[in-house]
Design a protein around this motif. Structure first.
Motif, short mmCIF file in Angstrom:
data_model
loop_
_atom_site.label_atom_id
_atom_site.label_comp_id
_atom_site.label_asym_id
_atom_site.label_seq_id
_atom_site.Cartn_x
_atom_site.Cartn_y
_atom_site.Cartn_z
N ILE A 187 -10.07 78.90 -46.41
CA ILE A 187 -11.15 78.41 -47.26
C ILE A 187 -11.90 77.29 -46.56
O ILE A 187 -13.13 77.23 -46.60
CB ILE A 187 -10.61 77.98 -48.64
CG1 ILE A 187 -10.16 79.24 -49.40
CG2 ILE A 187 -11.65 77.21 -49.43
CD1 ILE A 187 -9.40 78.95 -50.67
N GLU A 188 -11.18 76.42 -45.87
CA GLU A 188 -11.84 75.34 -45.13
C GLU A 188 -12.71 75.93 -44.00
O GLU A 188 -13.83 75.49 -43.79
CB GLU A 188 -10.80 74.37 -44.54
CG GLU A 188 -11.37 73.29 -43.65
CD GLU A 188 -12.41 72.39 -44.31
OE1 GLU A 188 -13.12 71.69 -43.57
OE2 GLU A 188 -12.53 72.37 -45.56
N ASP A 210 -11.65 90.91 -49.13
CA ASP A 210 -11.20 92.15 -49.74
C ASP A 210 -9.89 92.61 -49.09
O ASP A 210 -8.94 93.01 -49.77
CB ASP A 210 -12.28 93.22 -49.60
CG ASP A 210 -11.96 94.47 -50.38
OD1 ASP A 210 -11.52 94.37 -51.55
OD2 ASP A 210 -12.15 95.58 -49.82
N SER A 211 -9.84 92.52 -47.77
CA SER A 211 -8.63 92.90 -47.04
C SER A 211 -7.46 92.01 -47.43
O SER A 211 -6.34 92.48 -47.65
CB SER A 211 -8.90 92.79 -45.54
OG SER A 211 -7.72 92.95 -44.80
N LYS A 233 -3.70 86.98 -54.55
CA LYS A 233 -4.59 88.12 -54.77
C LYS A 233 -5.80 87.69 -55.61
O LYS A 233 -6.94 88.01 -55.28
CB LYS A 233 -3.85 89.25 -55.47
CG LYS A 233 -4.70 90.49 -55.72
CD LYS A 233 -3.88 91.58 -56.38
CE LYS A 233 -4.67 92.82 -56.64
NZ LYS A 233 -5.05 93.56 -55.45
N GLU A 234 -5.54 86.94 -56.67
CA GLU A 234 -6.61 86.47 -57.54
C GLU A 234 -7.58 85.55 -56.78
O GLU A 234 -8.80 85.66 -56.91
CB GLU A 234 -6.04 85.73 -58.75
CG GLU A 234 -7.10 85.22 -59.70
CD GLU A 234 -6.51 84.48 -60.89
OE1 GLU A 234 -7.32 84.02 -61.72
OE2 GLU A 234 -5.28 84.33 -61.00
N ASN A 271 -11.45 86.30 -56.18
CA ASN A 271 -12.46 85.37 -56.66
C ASN A 271 -13.43 84.96 -55.55
O ASN A 271 -14.64 84.88 -55.76
CB ASN A 271 -11.81 84.13 -57.28
CG ASN A 271 -11.16 84.41 -58.61
OD1 ASN A 271 -11.45 85.40 -59.27
ND2 ASN A 271 -10.26 83.53 -59.02
N LEU A 272 -12.89 84.71 -54.37
CA LEU A 272 -13.74 84.34 -53.24
C LEU A 272 -14.62 85.51 -52.82
O LEU A 272 -15.80 85.32 -52.49
CB LEU A 272 -12.88 83.85 -52.08
CG LEU A 272 -12.28 82.46 -52.31
CD1 LEU A 272 -11.11 82.21 -51.37
CD2 LEU A 272 -13.34 81.37 -52.17
N LYS A 273 -14.07 86.70 -52.85
CA LYS A 273 -14.86 87.90 -52.53
C LYS A 273 -15.98 88.06 -53.55
O LYS A 273 -17.14 88.31 -53.19
CB LYS A 273 -13.98 89.15 -52.53
CG LYS A 273 -14.73 90.42 -52.19
CD LYS A 273 -13.86 91.64 -52.34
CE LYS A 273 -13.98 92.09 -53.75
NZ LYS A 273 -13.80 93.40 -54.14
#
Length: 152
Positions: free
Chosen positions: A10-11, A113-114, A125-126, A130-132
């Motif tokens: 994420i960073e 997604d991967s 997974k969540e 969420n980021l996708k």
């Protein structure tokens, strides 16, 4: 920075959006074509927004998910804060710039997604989903705005 966890990823994503924003805005300021300059400025502002939205996940995401280790993940180099921008956008057309930006976002979407498909715990997974979803939603918003700009 080696990407070992979701927190690292994420960073890295935040840094990439921030770097893109800075480079796009620098190119916009130097571009003599008003239409392309407006596109670059818009894209830079949008990348700034995405960097801030991704940063929110750093403070709000589930701590178990953030510390989840990532395996089978390619090495990504960190974005150096003082790294100079490649101003190659100044030599591209409106359509070429658009394609390049969407290709970048598509790669980020595919990555999340991967990771969602490989996640070992529901929280990870969540988070990946969420980021996708964030990247997909913002890509659609950009596509709509760029489409309107092309109509001008």
């Amino acid at each position: 920075m080696e990407i070992k966890t979701f927190a690292d990823l994420i960073e890295w994503t935040r840094q990439m959006h921030e770097h893109h924003a800075r480079c796009l805005k620098e190119s916009a300021a130097l571009n003599s074509n008003d239409r392309i300059s407006a596109l670059l400025e818009y894209l830079g502002s949008h990348e700034d927004l995405l960097a801030r939205e991704v940063a929110e996940y750093q403070t709000q995401a589930d701590s178990k998910a953030m510390q989840t280790r990532l395996y089978d993940y390619g090495v990504h180099k960190p974005v150096e804060k003082n790294r100079t921008c490649d101003l190659h956008y100044n030599n591209k057309s409106f359509d070429e710039i658009s394609r390049e930006i969407f290709a970048f976002h598509d790669r980020v979407i595919e990555l999340y997604d991967s990771l969602a498909g490989k996640a070992e715990i529901p929280e990870a997974k969540e988070l990946a989903e969420n980021l996708k979803d964030l990247e997909e939603h913002e890509s659609m918003r950009m596509a709509g705005s760029i489409g309107r700009m092309q109509d001008l």
